[in-house]
Structure formats: structure tokens, C-alpha cells
Design a protein around this motif. Structure first.
Motif, PDB file in Angstrom:
ATOM      1  N   ARG A  38      -1.460 -11.553   6.643  1.00  0.00           N
ATOM      2  CA  ARG A  38      -2.857 -12.015   6.088  1.00  0.00           C
ATOM      3  C   ARG A  38      -3.924 -12.209   6.956  1.00  0.00           C
ATOM      4  O   ARG A  38      -4.751 -12.540   6.874  1.00  0.00           O
ATOM      5  N   ASP A  39      -3.150 -13.334   7.729  1.00  0.00           N
ATOM      6  CA  ASP A  39      -4.747 -14.345   8.835  1.00  0.00           C
ATOM      7  C   ASP A  39      -4.256 -14.106   9.702  1.00  0.00           C
ATOM      8  O   ASP A  39      -5.509 -14.193  10.986  1.00  0.00           O
TER       9      ASP A  39
ATOM     10  N   GLU B 236      -5.756 -11.397  13.376  1.00  0.00           N
ATOM     11  CA  GLU B 236      -6.659 -11.319  13.532  1.00  0.00           C
ATOM     12  C   GLU B 236      -6.782 -10.094  14.331  1.00  0.00           C
ATOM     13  O   GLU B 236      -7.562  -9.402  14.439  1.00  0.00           O
TER      14      GLU B 236
ATOM     15  N   ALA C 290      -8.897 -11.721   8.142  1.00  0.00           N
ATOM     16  CA  ALA C 290      -8.891 -12.300   9.854  1.00  0.00           C
ATOM     17  C   ALA C 290      -9.245 -11.155  10.429  1.00  0.00           C
ATOM     18  O   ALA C 290     -10.067 -11.264  11.462  1.00  0.00           O
TER      19      ALA C 290
END
Length: 66
Positions: free
Chosen positions: A41-42, A44, A64
Motif C-alpha cells: 500500500r505504501d 508510489e 501513496a
């Protein structure tokens, strides 16, 4: 930046490994799916391939995503 390559073959990694000098790079051999999105989920930047799920429910969980 945090970059995730999905459905990447071992022989393809060599091309992208230089990015790890300046970025956090993840090489995931499986497609991006609703089942494995929680671990990423983090990120970019996402580099998917043909079997990855790019639907709104999955991409919406990438908080992100640039």
C-alpha cells in the motif's frame, strides 16, 4: 520513491536493479491482486504486467500512488 514491479521475471530484475541506488525497489513475481495489495500500500510507483488487477478497488488501496 517506493517502486513495485509486479509479474517480474528473474532475468528482468537486472534491468531495474540500478534504481535501488536511489529508491526502494520491490520485485514481486506475482501479479498485483486484491489478495496481495495490503503488503504494498505504501508504494508510489507501480509497474504491473498483463495479469495484474488494475481495477479501482485495487488501485484505490495504493495510498501513496503518484
Amino acid at each position: 520513491m517506493k517502486i513495485a514491479f509486479f509479474e517480474i521475471e528473474a532475468w528482468e530484475r537486472e534491468t531495474f536493479e540500478p534504481l535501488s541506488r536511489n529508491h526502494e525497489v520491490r520485485f514481486i513475481p506475482e501479479p498485483l491482486t486484491e489478495d496481495n495489495i495490503s503488503a504494498h500500500r505504501d508504494v508510489e510507483i507501480v509497474s504491473p504486467f498483463i495479469y495484474s488487477d488494475l481495477g479501482g478497488e485495487v488501485l484505490g488501496q495504493l495510498e501513496a500512488l503518484s
